[in-house]
Design a protein around this motif. Structure first.
Motif, PDB file in Angstrom:
ATOM      1  N   ARG A 119      -3.060 -22.329  -1.220  1.00  0.00           N
ATOM      2  CA  ARG A 119      -2.269 -22.325  -2.255  1.00  0.00           C
ATOM      3  C   ARG A 119      -2.249 -20.916  -3.355  1.00  0.00           C
ATOM      4  O   ARG A 119      -1.323 -20.430  -3.779  1.00  0.00           O
ATOM      5  N   LEU A 120      -3.670 -20.507  -3.377  1.00  0.00           N
ATOM      6  CA  LEU A 120      -3.775 -19.407  -4.210  1.00  0.00           C
ATOM      7  C   LEU A 120      -3.415 -18.155  -3.416  1.00  0.00           C
ATOM      8  O   LEU A 120      -2.631 -17.198  -3.999  1.00  0.00           O
TER       9      LEU A 120
ATOM     10  N   SER B 205      -8.756 -26.321   0.978  1.00  0.00           N
ATOM     11  CA  SER B 205      -8.586 -27.230  -0.046  1.00  0.00           C
ATOM     12  C   SER B 205      -7.541 -26.659  -1.078  1.00  0.00           C
ATOM     13  O   SER B 205      -6.483 -27.077  -1.498  1.00  0.00           O
ATOM     14  N   VAL B 206      -7.901 -25.134  -1.516  1.00  0.00           N
ATOM     15  CA  VAL B 206      -7.190 -24.702  -2.526  1.00  0.00           C
ATOM     16  C   VAL B 206      -6.670 -23.430  -2.269  1.00  0.00           C
ATOM     17  O   VAL B 206      -5.951 -22.656  -2.826  1.00  0.00           O
TER      18      VAL B 206
ATOM     19  N   CYS C  71     -10.760 -14.516  -9.717  1.00  0.00           N
ATOM     20  CA  CYS C  71     -11.231 -15.324  -8.749  1.00  0.00           C
ATOM     21  C   CYS C  71     -12.739 -15.722  -8.906  1.00  0.00           C
ATOM     22  O   CYS C  71     -13.169 -16.864  -8.711  1.00  0.00           O
TER      23      CYS C  71
ATOM     24  N   MET D 188     -19.606 -23.836  -3.520  1.00  0.00           N
ATOM     25  CA  MET D 188     -18.752 -22.559  -3.717  1.00  0.00           C
ATOM     26  C   MET D 188     -19.167 -21.424  -3.074  1.00  0.00           C
ATOM     27  O   MET D 188     -20.227 -20.822  -3.341  1.00  0.00           O
TER      28      MET D 188
ATOM     29  N   CYS E 124     -14.101 -19.225 -10.131  1.00  0.00           N
ATOM     30  CA  CYS E 124     -14.564 -20.373  -9.155  1.00  0.00           C
ATOM     31  C   CYS E 124     -15.807 -19.825  -8.439  1.00  0.00           C
ATOM     32  O   CYS E 124     -16.738 -20.426  -7.976  1.00  0.00           O
ATOM     33  N   HIS E 125     -15.764 -18.334  -7.975  1.00  0.00           N
ATOM     34  CA  HIS E 125     -16.639 -17.610  -7.115  1.00  0.00           C
ATOM     35  C   HIS E 125     -17.737 -17.067  -7.869  1.00  0.00           C
ATOM     36  O   HIS E 125     -18.798 -16.634  -7.051  1.00  0.00           O
TER      37      HIS E 125
ATOM     38  N   LYS F  27      -1.271 -17.524  -1.272  1.00  0.00           N
ATOM     39  CA  LYS F  27       0.217 -17.384  -1.400  1.00  0.00           C
ATOM     40  C   LYS F  27       0.789 -16.477  -2.633  1.00  0.00           C
ATOM     41  O   LYS F  27       1.720 -15.902  -2.541  1.00  0.00           O
ATOM     42  N   GLY F  28       0.097 -16.349  -3.465  1.00  0.00           N
ATOM     43  CA  GLY F  28       0.213 -15.645  -4.699  1.00  0.00           C
ATOM     44  C   GLY F  28      -0.052 -14.125  -4.697  1.00  0.00           C
ATOM     45  O   GLY F  28       0.245 -13.149  -5.434  1.00  0.00           O
TER      46      GLY F  28
END
Ligand SMILES: Cc1cc2nc3c(=O)[nH]c(=O)nc-3n(C[C@H](O)[C@H](O)[C@H](O)COP(=O)(O)OP(=O)(O)OC[C@H]3O[C@@H](n4cnc5c(N)ncnc54)[C@H](O)[C@@H]3O)c2cc1C
Lengths: 429, 192
Positions: free
Chosen positions: B80-81, B76-77, B35, B50, B38-39, B83-84
Motif C-alpha cells: 500500500r505504501l 502486510s503494509v 519511513c 520490523m 516504522c523502520h 504505490k505512493g
C-alpha cells in the motif's frame, strides 16, 4: 542576543515590576531561564511531534540550539493504551518514555515547565519557571477538550467518567473501573464528532473492552454512542471484526451525540431526547488544539485547529511559530501519532533551511495507524502524502486499509508491536 | 531536480521572498525520514520483527519496493505504501538507506545454531549474501544483524511459496533441512 528591549519591557510589565535598570533577570516569575545564543528553536510538547522535531533539528544542524519544554518529566503513549484498558498489556511502562537520551545523544536542552504564554512579537515564551526566547517556535501541544459542549463534564466529572484520551492516570482509572465492574454490567462509551485525535481510536478501544468483557465478564455489554453518522475510520473492518468476535457484546449506536452528563446518576444525555445509564462511563469529549495554541491566537476560523503552511508547518496566523501534530490542520493527514512524527520531520527540515537562508523542500509524509481487533489480530490504514496545489493530499491510487478478509491481521499484530517500539525509540534516543 | 527558471533565479539572486515560497521537490532525506517511524531513525530498527534498512543495498531496496508495488512480493503494509512512490523515489530512498551505518543489533540467538550456520553459509549462500551477509551481490539483501524474527517470517514466506525465491537461491535452499536453514538465519542475525 538576549531579550530585545521591547520584549524585555513586556516581561517587566508581566512580572513583579521590580526589574533592575540593566535588565538583569530580577523580575520574579518572568526571569529569563537561559540566555539565547545565535540561533535557537524552542519546542513545546514532548509527545509524538515535539520530541521528533527537537531531535531532527539537532541531527540536521548542530549550530541550532534546541530547547524542548514539556510539563511532565515523562510521556505516556496513547497508542497501545487501549490494549492496557483491555488488560492485554499489564502496565504502562512499555508505553512510557523519558527525555534524557535526547539530551545526551543530541544535545537537546530539556526544560520541565508549563508554558503559560507566548509573545509572538517579542519571540518569547513564558513558563511557570521563567521565560525562554526563541528565533523559531514549534508547538506540538496535542489536544485539549471543548468542555463547554458537554454540560456537566468538568474536572470533577472526569474522575467519575474518565476520558482516557490523554494517556496516564486517566487510562489507569478507566481500567480500574472496568475491572471493578460486576459481570452483567454495562459500559458506555461516547465518541465526539470528527475531527478528533485518532479517528480509529474509539473503535479500537471498543474492540479491546469487548475482548476483555468476552473473556472475563461475558454477561456484560458495551454501548457505543457515536455522534458521527457511522464509524469514522476502517468502518468495514471494525464491523466485520465485531461481528466475528463480539456479537451481542458491542451495541453500536451511530448519530447519538451526547450533550450532557450526570455523574451522580451515572447517566449521559443525548440532545435532550434520550438518556443512557452505565456502570462504567467513558466520555471522549469534543476536542481542539492544545490550550496554549488557542491562547496564542493560532486557531483558524473554526476556532479549534491551527492552519499552517503545508511545506514548513509555519502558522498562517503568526510568523516564526510552527504548529505540528494534532493541533494543526495538515490537509488530508489525520490526527495520529504517526502523522505527528512525519510532520515533525518535515517541519524540522524546513526550519533548518529557513534558519540558514536556504531553499525549503516540499513535504513527503506517511501515516499508518494500526488498530487491534483482538489480542492477536490488528488492521491498519496507511497512506503517503504530498503537496498538490498548495494542499496536502494523499497520493492517488496508493494507501488504503488492510484486506477485508483479515488475511494479514495476525501478521499486522506482530508488526504493530514493533512499530510502537520503533516509534517510541525514535522519540527517546 | 530543480526547475530551470528556479536555478536561474537562484544563480542571479532574483529569487526573492515570493519565489522562496516555491520549494524544491522532496529530497532523498525528506522521502526516507517518513519511513523511519516504522523502520527506525536512519533505518536502524529497534526490532524485533520490523526490518532494518540501514546499510541495506540500494538494489535490494529498489527491487523490494518494485515488487511490493506490483504485488509480486507479499506484504502486510509495504504494498500500500510503495504505490505512493515513483521509481525515482525508490532509487533516492535506496541510496539514502544504503549510505547509513550498519545497525548492529544484540539479539537473543542460539550459540550452537550460530556456529552451525557459520559453517554452512559460505558454501551455500555466500555467492550472493557476501561477506557474512554484510554485503549483497546485485539485488541480494544484506542480512548481517537483521532481526531474526523478520528473517524467519521471510523464510517462511519463501518456503510456503508466498514469496517467490530466486531460482539460484532455491537450488541452494531446497536440499537443506529446516534446522540448517534456521541455523543460517541465527548466524546472519548474529553478525555485527
Ligand atoms: C486511545 C488512543 C489511541 C491512539 N492510537 C494511535 C495509534 O495506534 N497510532 C497513531 O499513530 N496514533 C494514535 N493515537 C493518536 C496519538 O496519540 C496522537 O495523534 C499524538 O499523540 C499526537 O501527537 P502530538 O505531539 O500532537 O501530541 P501529544 O503526543 O499529546 O504531545 C503533547 C505534549 O505536549 C505537552 N504539553 C501540552 N501543552 C503544554 C504546555 N502548555 N506546556 C508544556 N507542555 C505542554 C503535553 O504534556 C504532551 O506531552 C491514539 C490516541 C488515543 C487517544
Amino acid at each position: 542576543m538576549t531579550l530585545d528591549r521591547r520584549s524585555f519591557l513586556k516581561l517587566v510589565g508581566a512580572g513583579a515590576g521590580a526589574a533592575g535598570a540593566a535588565g538583569l533577570p530580577m523580575i520574579g516569575r518572568a526571569a529569563e531561564l537561559m540566555p539565547k545564543g545565535a540561533k535557537r528553536v524552542v519546542v513545546v510538547g514532548g509527545g509524538y511531534g515535539g520530541t521528533i522535531a527537537a531531535k531532527y533539528i539537532r541531527m540536521m544542524d548542530k549550530s541550532i540550539e534546541v530547547v524542548l519544554i514539556e510539563r511532565n518529566d515523562h510521556f505516556v503513549s496513547c497508542p497501545f493504551s487501549n490494549l492496557y484498558i483491555g488488560g492485554i498489556i499489564k502496565d504502562l511502562t512499555p508505553l512510557t518514555i523519558k527525555f534524557d537520551k535526547l539530551a545526551t545523544n543530541h544535545g537537546v536542552k530539556i526544560v520541565q515547565a508549563e508554558v503559560t504564554g507566548i509573545d509572538p512579537a517579542g519571540k518569547v515564551v513564558t513558563t511557570d519557571k521563567g521565560t525562554v526566547s526563541y528565533d523559531r517556535l514549534v508547538l506540538s501541544p496535542g489536544i485539549d477538550f471543548r468542555l463547554g459542549e458537554i454540560k456537566g463534564y468538568d474536572a470533577a466529572a472526569m474522575e467519575i467518567m474518565p476520558h482516557a484520551w490523554k494517556a496516564g492516570p486517566q487510562t489507569v482509572l478507566l481500567r480500574k473501573q472496568l475491572e471493578a465492574m460486576k459481570d452483567g454490567g454495562t459500559m458506555v462509551m461516547t465518541v465526539p464528532l470528527s475531527p478528533y485525535r485518532c479517528p480509529p481510536g474509539p473503535y479500537e478501544r471498543a474492540s479491546m473492552v469487548a475482548h476483555y468483557l468476552k473473556k472475563s465478564k461475558p454477561k456484560s455489554k458495551l454501548v457505543v454512542l457515536d455522534a458521527n453518522p457511522d464509524i469514522t475510520s476502517k468502518g468495514g473492518l471494525f464491523k466485520k471484526g465485531w461481528k466475528d468476535n463480539y456479537e451481542g457484546i458491542i451495541d453500536y449506536r451511530p448519530a447519538k451525540k451526547v450533550t450532557e452528563v450526570e455523574p451522580g446518576k451515572m447517566t449521559v444525555l443525548i440532545e435532550g431526547l434520550e438518556d443512557v445509564k452505565g456502570d462504567v462511563i467513558n466520555v471522549i469529549p469534543p476536542q481542539r488544539a492544545g490550550q496554549i495554541a488557542v491562547a496564542a491566537g493560532l486557531v483558524g476560523d473554526d476556532k479549534n485547529w491551527c492552519p499552517v503552511n503545508p511545506t514548513t508547518f509555519e502558522s498562517t496566523k503568526q510568523a516564526n511559530i510552527h504548529v505540528i501534530g494534532d493541533a494543526c490542520v495538515a490537509g488530508a493527514m489525520p490526527k495520529s501519532g504517526y502523522s505527528a512524527n512525519s510532520e515533525a520531520k518535515i517541519c524540522a527540515t524546513n526550519i533548518v533551511a529557513l534558519m540558514n537562508g536556504k531553499e525549503t523542500t516540499e513535504m513527503s509524509g506517511i501515516n499508518t495507524c494500526y488498530s487491534y481487533i483482538t489480542d492477536k489480530e490488528a488492521v491498519s490504514v496507511a497512506a503517503v502524502y504530498k503537496v498538490a496545489e498548495g494542499k496536502i493530499i494523499a497520493v492517488p491510487n496508493s494507501g488504503g486499509v488492510s484486506p477485508a478478509d483479515f488475511s494479514a491481521a495476525k501478521m499486522e499484530a506482530i508488526y504493530a508491536e514493533s512499530w510502537l517500539k520503533n516509534i517510541l525509540t525514535e522519540m527517546s534516543t | 531536480m530543480m526547475m530551470k527558471w528556479k536555478r536561474w533565479a537562484l544563480a542571479t539572486g532574483v529569487l526573492a521572498v515570493s519565489a522562496m515560497a516555491q520549494a524544491a521537490p522532496p529530497s532523498a532525506a525528506m522521502l526516507s525520514n517518513a519511513c523511519a517511524g516504522c523502520h527506525g531513525t536512519n533505518g536502524g530498527s529497534a526490532g524485533p520483527s520490523m526490518p532494518s534498512l540501514a546499510s541495506q543495498s540500494k538494489e535490494a531496496i529498489v527491487e523490494a519496493m518494485k515488487k511490493f508495488k506490483s504485488g509480486e512480493r507479499p506484504s502486510s503494509v509495504m504494498g500500500r505504501l510503495a504505490k505512493g512512490y515513483s521509481d525515482a523515489d525508490f532509487a533516492a530512498m535506496g541510496e539514502f538507506f544504503s549510505k547509513q551505518k550498519l545497525h548492529a543489533t544484540t539479539q537473543v540467538v542460539d550459540a550452537a545454531k550460530v556456529k552451525k550456520g557459520a559453517s554452512l553459509q559460505e558454501s551455500n549462500c555466500g555467492r550472493c549474501h557476501l561477506e557474512d551477509g554484510r554485503e549483497g551481490k546485485d539485488d541480494s539483501p544484506v542480512m548481517a544483524s537483521q532481526w531474526l524474527p523478520y528473517l524467519q517470517i521471510q523464510m517462511e514466506q519463501y518456503l510456503s511459496g508466498k514469496r517467490k525465491m530466486p531460482e539460484k537461491m532455491k537450488e541452494k535452499v531446497d536440499p537443506l533441512s529446516k534446522d540448517d536453514i534456521d541455523a543460517l538465519l541465527h548466524f546472519y542475525a548474529s553478525v555485527k
